[in-house]
Design an enzyme around this catalytic site. Structure first.
Site, short mmCIF file in Angstrom:
data_model
loop_
_atom_site.label_atom_id
_atom_site.label_comp_id
_atom_site.label_asym_id
_atom_site.label_seq_id
_atom_site.Cartn_x
_atom_site.Cartn_y
_atom_site.Cartn_z
N ASP A 1 47.16 89.57 82.17
CA ASP A 1 45.77 89.70 81.69
C ASP A 1 44.74 89.16 82.66
O ASP A 1 43.66 89.72 82.81
CB ASP A 1 45.60 88.96 80.36
CG ASP A 1 46.19 89.74 79.20
OD1 ASP A 1 46.34 90.96 79.32
OD2 ASP A 1 46.50 89.12 78.17
N ARG A 2 45.03 88.00 83.28
CA ARG A 2 44.01 87.29 84.05
C ARG A 2 44.48 87.09 85.49
O ARG A 2 45.54 86.52 85.72
CB ARG A 2 43.69 85.94 83.39
CG ARG A 2 43.13 86.09 81.99
CD ARG A 2 42.82 84.75 81.33
NE ARG A 2 44.00 83.90 81.17
CZ ARG A 2 44.93 84.06 80.23
NH1 ARG A 2 44.84 85.06 79.37
NH2 ARG A 2 45.96 83.24 80.15
N GLU B 1 38.16 86.55 67.53
CA GLU B 1 38.29 86.98 68.92
C GLU B 1 37.83 88.43 69.03
O GLU B 1 37.82 89.17 68.05
CB GLU B 1 39.75 86.89 69.40
CG GLU B 1 40.27 85.50 69.62
CD GLU B 1 41.56 85.51 70.45
OE1 GLU B 1 41.71 86.43 71.27
OE2 GLU B 1 42.38 84.62 70.26
N GLU B 2 37.47 88.82 70.24
CA GLU B 2 37.28 90.22 70.60
C GLU B 2 36.50 91.02 69.55
O GLU B 2 36.94 92.05 69.05
CB GLU B 2 38.63 90.87 70.86
CG GLU B 2 39.35 90.24 72.04
CD GLU B 2 40.76 90.76 72.24
OE1 GLU B 2 41.27 90.59 73.36
OE2 GLU B 2 41.35 91.33 71.30
N ARG C 1 38.84 90.18 65.54
CA ARG C 1 40.30 90.03 65.52
C ARG C 1 40.65 88.61 65.13
O ARG C 1 40.15 87.67 65.73
CB ARG C 1 40.87 90.37 66.90
CG ARG C 1 42.33 90.00 67.13
CD ARG C 1 42.73 90.36 68.55
NE ARG C 1 44.09 89.95 68.88
CZ ARG C 1 44.69 90.21 70.05
NH1 ARG C 1 44.04 90.88 70.98
NH2 ARG C 1 45.93 89.80 70.28
N ASP C 2 41.52 88.46 64.14
CA ASP C 2 42.10 87.16 63.80
C ASP C 2 43.49 87.12 64.41
O ASP C 2 44.40 87.80 63.95
CB ASP C 2 42.16 86.99 62.28
CG ASP C 2 42.70 85.63 61.86
OD1 ASP C 2 43.53 85.05 62.61
OD2 ASP C 2 42.32 85.14 60.79
N ARG D 1 51.61 98.94 68.48
CA ARG D 1 50.35 99.59 68.84
C ARG D 1 50.61 101.07 69.12
O ARG D 1 50.55 101.53 70.27
CB ARG D 1 49.73 98.89 70.04
CG ARG D 1 49.34 97.44 69.74
CD ARG D 1 48.85 96.72 70.98
NE ARG D 1 48.44 95.35 70.67
CZ ARG D 1 47.95 94.49 71.55
NH1 ARG D 1 47.81 94.86 72.83
NH2 ARG D 1 47.61 93.27 71.20
N TYR E 1 43.88 98.78 72.00
CA TYR E 1 42.62 98.26 71.51
C TYR E 1 41.74 99.42 71.01
O TYR E 1 41.89 100.57 71.40
CB TYR E 1 41.87 97.53 72.62
CG TYR E 1 42.34 96.13 72.91
CD1 TYR E 1 43.57 95.65 72.47
CD2 TYR E 1 41.54 95.25 73.64
CE1 TYR E 1 43.99 94.36 72.75
CE2 TYR E 1 41.95 93.95 73.93
CZ TYR E 1 43.17 93.52 73.48
OH TYR E 1 43.57 92.24 73.75
#
Length: 470
Positions: A149-150, A275-276, A291-292, A368, A402
């Protein structure tokens, strides 16, 4: 007549024809100059008439050429004017395809970035797809390990909506592994989060120039929406999180004007997790569905007023919209508390329609994959399970990811209400598929006055790529 005389005669005739042709051209030029040079010619020759019907809508450019009129509609927006965005969300019956970028299919042989977290945001004159690159291209050795991710190589870039995230059309926006972006009517504002997990920094850009910063205040992966922020009458709002992803964290609302932060407030949400957030303007306020990632399979709701007062709770509907989640029949909704006791989660969205709600979710309860959007009667205010409409966008045989919200401003749509739109990310590669990379493409849908048939607008790339076989 002897041969020499014949040659002289033919030559003389040819020369005469050439001279006559030249004289005709000279006369034609003189006549054209005289005709076009006249003033007050009753509009029958080349003339441009500009009529401004509305400074925020268009210029009508009428070109008249020899009694034939050509009308060209030129989009026009006064760049010194803020968008209003205080209108209500349009009531819609379904969602029609707006764009699809097919980035991964194109990227098998084209110069397309490896990306994640694409989202769409609109100005008065255009919509753009923003995305977080990995500083690498599909089907290239640097795509190895991009499931992470980062990294210092991640950047926020954008293209016109519908274009693939390709090298040739992409515009750099910010260095970022988490981001948001929106347009106030004058310029684009972006917020890009980058840096180490314990001391990340969010850099605010306005008109492409850094204008402000937010430093991590809790020292635990400062992050933001991964979708459009929201501008109302010149002020732009976004939500940030700092703290654990699987227990209580800290949440803040920020307000900026022309890229300078002019206000902020902490969100008190003990026992809840945000979040998000996917946010949009509605009736002069900012409405967010988030988002939880801690416990709830229902989604947090945050409604922000221009003075930064807020209301926080959960989406009331008696149907869960996070992933993973349990069975619909076993779920009881709540307007105030997390329900479902399922950790983890995925970015999602919802739209208020009066007391109803449109809510998007994966079709699969555990992964997803697939995507559908449901309209739940009274689902914004009550724990209702009554579905009045359902539309499939990606079938359950294909990967999703997402999803998030944005609106078409009235300056762009020509309506008197804000058109609700959403995008769905379709993640390909690791961890679900045998590749060395992770990337995504997206499908974008906008609200219409008609029901739209179910279909699957899935990614469609055939994997693995050549780089995965080496």
């Amino acid at each position: 007549m002897n041969p020499n005389q014949k040659i002289i005669t033919i030559g003389s005739i040819s020369l005469g024809l050439v001279v006559f042709n030249v004289l005709l051209h000279v006369v034609s030029i003189i006549v054209t100059v005289l005709v076009l040079g006249r003033g007050g010619n009753n509009g029958i020759c080349n003339e441009t008439v500009v009529r401004e019907y509305n400074e925020t809508v268009r210029i009508e450019k009428v070109t008249q050429w020899h009694n034939t009129s050509v009308v060209e509609y030129v989009p026009y927006w006064n760049e010194g004017t803020y968008m209003n965005n205080t209108e209500a969300i349009c009531d819609v019956k379904g969602f029609a395809p707006f764009s699809k970028d097919n980035g991964i299919r194109i990227g098998s042989r084209g110069h397309v970035f490896v990306i994640r977290e694409p989202f769409v945001s609109c100005s008065p004159t255009e919509c753009r797809t923003f995305f977080l690159t990995q500083g690498s291209l599909l089907n290239d050795k640097h795509s190895n390990g991009t499931v992470k991710d980062r990294s210092p190589f991640r950047t926020l870039m954008s293209v016109e909506v519908g274009q693939s995230p390709n090298v040739y059309q992409a515009r750099f926006e910010a260095v970022a592994w988490s981001a948001t972006a929106c347009h106030d009517g004058k310029k684009w504002m972006t917020v890009g989060v980058t840096g180490p997990d314990s001391k990340a920094v969010a850099v605010v850009h306005y008109g492409g120039v850094p204008t402000d910063v937010v430093n991590s205040w809790a020292g635990d992966i400062l992050r933001t929406q991964e979708s459009s922020c929201t501008c109302i009458q010149g002020d732009c709002y976004w939500v940030m999180t700092d703290g654990p992803a699987n227990r209580q964290a800290q949440y803040r609302i920020y307000k900026a004007n022309q890229g300078k932060i002019v206000g902020q407030t902490d969100v008190s949400f003990n026992g809840g997790h945000i979040e998000e957030c996917s946010c949009y303007p509605n009736d002069g306020k900012v409405e967010c569905v988030c988002r939880d990632n801690w416990t709830g399979t229902n989604r947090p709701v945050l409604v922000i007023s221009p003075d930064l007062s807020y209301r926080v709770g959960y989406l009331c509907a008696g149907l869960p919209s996070d992933t993973p989640r349990g069975e619909d029949a076993q779920f009881t909704g709540s307007c105030t508390s997390p329900m479902g006791n399922q950790g983890y989660g995925v970015k999602g969205f919802g739209f208020r329609q009066g007391t109803d709600v449109w809510m998007g979710r994966t079709i699969s309860r555990t992964s997803r994959s697939g995507f559908e959007i449901l309209r739940v009667r009274n689902g914004w205010t009550q724990t209702s399970k009554e579905q009045v409409r359902k539309q499939v966008v990606v079938d359950n045989l294909n990967w999703s990811g997402y999803s998030g919200s944005f609106t078409l401003p009235v300056e762009l749509s020509g309506k008197d209400c804000l058109v609700p739109c959403f995008w769905v990310e379709m993640i390909r590669g690791k961890p679900e598929e045998k590749t060395i990379w992770t990337s995504s493409s997206s499908i974008v849908m906008c609200g219409v006055d008609y029901e739209v048939a179910d279909w699957s607008w899935h990614d469609g790339a055939i994997l693995p790529f050549d780089i995965d076989k080496m």
